[in-house]
Design a protein around this motif. Structure first.
Motif, PDB file in Angstrom:
ATOM      1  N   UNK A 268     -72.721  32.028  29.257  1.00 50.72           N
ATOM      2  CA  UNK A 268     -72.988  30.831  28.533  1.00 50.72           C
ATOM      3  C   UNK A 268     -72.697  29.559  29.405  1.00 50.72           C
ATOM      4  N   UNK A 269     -71.534  29.549  30.039  1.00 49.65           N
ATOM      5  CA  UNK A 269     -71.299  28.677  30.989  1.00 49.65           C
ATOM      6  C   UNK A 269     -72.194  28.351  32.273  1.00 49.65           C
TER       7      UNK A 269
ATOM      8  N   UNK B 172     -64.978  31.084  20.716  1.00 51.45           N
ATOM      9  CA  UNK B 172     -65.909  32.012  21.774  1.00 51.45           C
ATOM     10  C   UNK B 172     -65.311  32.764  22.832  1.00 51.45           C
ATOM     11  N   UNK B 173     -64.019  32.738  22.669  1.00 54.33           N
ATOM     12  CA  UNK B 173     -63.186  33.523  23.493  1.00 54.33           C
ATOM     13  C   UNK B 173     -62.700  33.110  24.520  1.00 54.33           C
ATOM     14  N   UNK B 174     -63.007  31.639  24.941  1.00 61.41           N
ATOM     15  CA  UNK B 174     -62.343  30.884  26.013  1.00 61.41           C
ATOM     16  C   UNK B 174     -60.821  30.824  25.796  1.00 61.41           C
TER      17      UNK B 174
ATOM     18  N   UNK C  78     -72.801  31.657  22.339  1.00 62.80           N
ATOM     19  CA  UNK C  78     -72.109  32.606  22.462  1.00 62.80           C
ATOM     20  C   UNK C  78     -72.130  33.631  21.401  1.00 62.80           C
ATOM     21  N   UNK C  79     -72.040  32.979  20.060  1.00 64.85           N
ATOM     22  CA  UNK C  79     -71.969  33.806  18.885  1.00 64.85           C
ATOM     23  C   UNK C  79     -73.400  34.436  18.453  1.00 64.85           C
ATOM     24  N   UNK C  80     -74.385  33.591  18.618  1.00 65.13           N
ATOM     25  CA  UNK C  80     -75.727  33.880  18.241  1.00 65.13           C
ATOM     26  C   UNK C  80     -76.474  34.609  19.382  1.00 65.13           C
ATOM     27  N   UNK C  81     -76.350  34.430  20.388  1.00 61.10           N
ATOM     28  CA  UNK C  81     -76.975  35.210  21.385  1.00 61.10           C
ATOM     29  C   UNK C  81     -76.192  36.613  22.025  1.00 61.10           C
TER      30      UNK C  81
ATOM     31  N   UNK D 244     -82.057  32.738  28.869  1.00 57.51           N
ATOM     32  CA  UNK D 244     -81.499  31.558  28.262  1.00 57.51           C
ATOM     33  C   UNK D 244     -82.270  30.190  28.395  1.00 57.51           C
ATOM     34  N   UNK D 245     -83.633  30.255  28.738  1.00 57.64           N
ATOM     35  CA  UNK D 245     -84.435  29.155  28.672  1.00 57.64           C
ATOM     36  C   UNK D 245     -84.336  28.211  27.585  1.00 57.64           C
TER      37      UNK D 245
END
Length: 432
Positions: free
Chosen positions: A96-97, A39-41, A86-89, A240-241
């Motif tokens: 995301x965090x 996810x790039x972290x 992260x990938x899908x949205x 992001x609910x």
């Protein structure tokens, strides 16, 4: 402080149990950064955040709840974070965090109310036994899969692996040694089994310490990832609910189910109640919020805690030992990475503990189909879907439906109906 005598245990047993739990779950400090890296972290960010969240959760569990249940970032939840959120949205990992942090704050609020505590009491007795047995089958399957005794098959999904491989042979040896020690009632059999297996792995060239033993933890620049002040605004801005809802529902039941399973195994349940449940449930919610701030996915209670329980752990001293060892692991990254990279060292413990937890199947009322089938569905789904919460979801959905058909709808706790509907929504519309 830990009421050792009252719980029929002692310092030596608790420390050995903590060491056993630590070695069966320490893989998370390596695996979690690898998954979240997709996810790039940054790896160092997640490595340090994973240890921080684990230490916070375990210390809370040890000092306030006094249970031998370890808390750490959850497997499955990290994959959902990396690939679905992260990938899908198509959002940044910092956003995301923010969703994880908001979910963590909601966890804290829910844990301060009677809702999560009442949920433990609301879970039907046969489903509790099914959850415990299902977790046992799941972790035994994990142990077999990690060592490639069970491997993927394009036709039958799974099949027997190569038993002549070094990993399989080492696992079988470790399993035999540990079982012999347990049959002979040697205290700390699971831990000593891992030690003997590790020694054999070293002398057969499977375990090496090429990178040394000691390294100092690094604190990446911009150490705090999720800004607590702007987190809610980020969730609203990116809508992001559904993500927050999924994190809440899955984590609540991952933790609740695991706690019930481990507490059942340790004999800590008092009827349908878990004493000090509110303190225990706060441990994962507080750790989730703090972990999100520093760069890791939601935390949960760890099924590997059952290995410590099987080694005799009954109090928070076991979990305190886990916390101390995770702090030390920050300074012994190469050593921890070397040991956790050899799954054959820890997998025998998972397989044996799985067999012990399967004993709960005998307590299910198999003569009553409306009670037995939801428990069976829970047991079956956990290893087949690699998800504790999915197994619980299917059990929760089928249980009230069968009770209604049987004309016993009033016997079902109202919370079971509520969560059955929520699980149906999550599986039908929000599952990725």
């Amino acid at each position: 402080m830990f009421k050792l005598t009252e719980n029929g245990t002692n310092v030596r047993t608790e420390v050995l149990a903590g060491i056993t739990t630590f070695f069966t779950m320490v893989y998370i400090v390596v695996v979690n950064p690898v998954i979240l890296a997709d996810a790039g972290v940054p790896f160092d960010q997640v490595f340090t955040a994973t240890i921080l969240a684990t230490v916070v959760g375990c210390l809370w569990m040890a000092l306030f709840a006094n249970y031998p249940i370890a808390i750490a970032p959850g497997m499955g939840l990290n994959a959902y974070f990396a690939y679905s959120v992260v990938g899908g949205q198509h959002i940044s990992y910092t956003t995301a965090f923010a969703a994880v942090f908001v979910a963590g704050i909601i966890f804290v609020i829910l844990s301060l109310t009677p809702i999560r505590e009442k949920l433990i009491e609301a879970i039907p007795e046969n489903l509790k036994h099914g959850i415990t047995a299902g977790i046992g089958l799941f972790i035994a399957f994990i142990g077999l899969r990690l060592t490639k005794i069970i491997v993927a098959d394009p036709v039958n999904l799974v099949r027997l692996g190569d038993l002549h491989s070094a990993s399989a042979l080492l696992t079988i040896l470790g399993l035999a040694v540990t079982l012999i020690l347990m049959v002979l009632r040697v205290n700390g059999a699971l831990f000593f089994g891992m030690i003997i297996t590790g020694i054999v792995a070293f002398f057969t060239g499977q375990l090496s310490f090429d990178k040394g033993f000691l390294s100092f933890p690094s604190l990446p620049e911009g150490f705090m990832v999720a800004n607590p002040i702007t987190a809610l605004g980020d969730v609203v801005h990116h809508s992001l609910y559904a993500v927050v809802f999924s994190f809440i529902l899955v984590t609540i039941f991952d933790t609740t189910g695991t706690m019930v399973g481990v507490a059942n195994q340790a004999g800590l349940m008092k009827g349908d109640k878990l004493p000090r449940a509110r303190h225990a449930l706060l441990s994962d919610s507080v750790a989730t919020a703090i972990g999100a701030m520093f760069g890791t996915s939601p935390t949960t209670a760890y099924i590997e805690s059952t290995s410590g329980v099987a080694a005799g752990g009954r109090t928070g001293l076991t979990t305190l030992t886990v916390a101390v060892l995770f702090i030390l692991s920050a300074f012994f990254g190469p050593l921890v990475g070397a040991v956790s990279g050899i799954s054959a060292i820890t997998s025998p413990a998972l397989i044996i503990v799985g067999s012990l937890m399967m004993g709960n199947i005998a307590k299910i009322r198999w003569s009553e189909l409306e009670e037995a089938f939801p428990a069976f569905l829970t047991i079956l789904a956990m290893p087949l879907t690699s998800s504790i919460s999915t197994g619980i979801a299917l059990g929760f959905i089928s249980y009230p439906l069968l009770k209604l058909v049987k004309g016993k709808g009033r016997d079902v706790h109202p919370l079971v109906y509520v969560f059955a509907v929520l699980f149906f929504i999550q599986l039908a519309f929000l599952q990725h």
